[in-house]
Scaffold this active site. Sequence first.
Site: not given
Length: 291
Positions: A153, A157
Site C-alpha cells: 500500500y 501510494k
Amino acid sequence: MDLSGRVAIVTGAGGGLGKAHAKLLAKRGAQVVVNDMSEAAEAVAAEIVAEGGQAIAARGSVSDVDAVQAMTQQALTAWGRIDILVNNAGILRDKSFAKMSIDDFRLVVDVHLMGAAICTKAVWDVMREQNYGRVVMTTSSAGLYGNFGQANYGAAKMALVGLMNTLAIEGAKNNIRVNCLAPTAATQMLEGLLPAGQLELLKPDAVSPGLLALVREDAPTKTILATGAGAFEVAYVTLTQGAQIGFGDDAPEKLVARWDEVADRSQEHVPTEAFAQARLELAKAGYKFES
C-alpha cells in the site's frame, strides 16, 4: 466554490471517502459519475439525485481498461465533457513484508497505481482538448512516511506522488492541474485501529473540503494536501543543499565524515522539476550555468 457545469468522475465512490467526495461535489453543482465495483454505485447516485443533484452510476474496476473507457464515454455521452477526476478507489492487503505474497503486493499496486494511471489516461486527451482539467490522486501517510504491514500500500501510494509530479508538469500548458490528497479518515480501512471518539472526529466528510480546494477553478498544482479531523497540512518532498565531496577513492569516507552537513535541513528546498537536482550537483562541481 461553485462547480456548476463541471463534470466529475469519482472512483471507489460507493462508500467512505469516495461517497463523501461525490456528494459534496454534487452539492456544489457538479455533475458526478459515481464509480464503484458494486451496486453501491447506483445507490449513491440515486441518493445524490434524491437530494437535488445530478449523478449517474458507472460500475466497474479501475484496473479494467475497457470498463474505464466505457465509464469515460458514459460521462461524455451524458454531459459532453470531463473536468474533474478523483482517483479514490483502493484496496488493502495488509501483512508484514515477510508474510506478504507477491500476488498481494501486485494486486494493491495494480488497483491504486495502475488504476489511477488507467483512469487518468482515459480522460487526459479530453482534458487537453478542452484546455481544462483537475486530477486528484489519493496518496497516504503510509506512503509518505511508512507504516508497518503496508509495504504494498505504501509503495503504491508514494508512486502516485511521482505520477502527480510528472503529470502536473505535462498538463500545465493545457490548464490541467494535478494534486494529491492524503486523507486520514474513519473508513473500513481504519476499523478496529482507533477508539470510537477518534473515529468520530475522523469522519470522511471532514476530508472532502480539502478535495474541493484541489479541484477549484484556481486550484494549485503539484500539491500534497494532508487532511483529517478538520485539520489541513501540506507535505513536501525536499532537497538539502548538501556538500561537494568529489570523486576520489576516499569519497565514501569523506561522505560519511560530512554526513551531518549533507543532511542539514536548514536550507532545504522543494525542486520544481527533476533537473533541479542535477543543476545543484553540477553547480557544486564548478559548472557555470548561463543565466
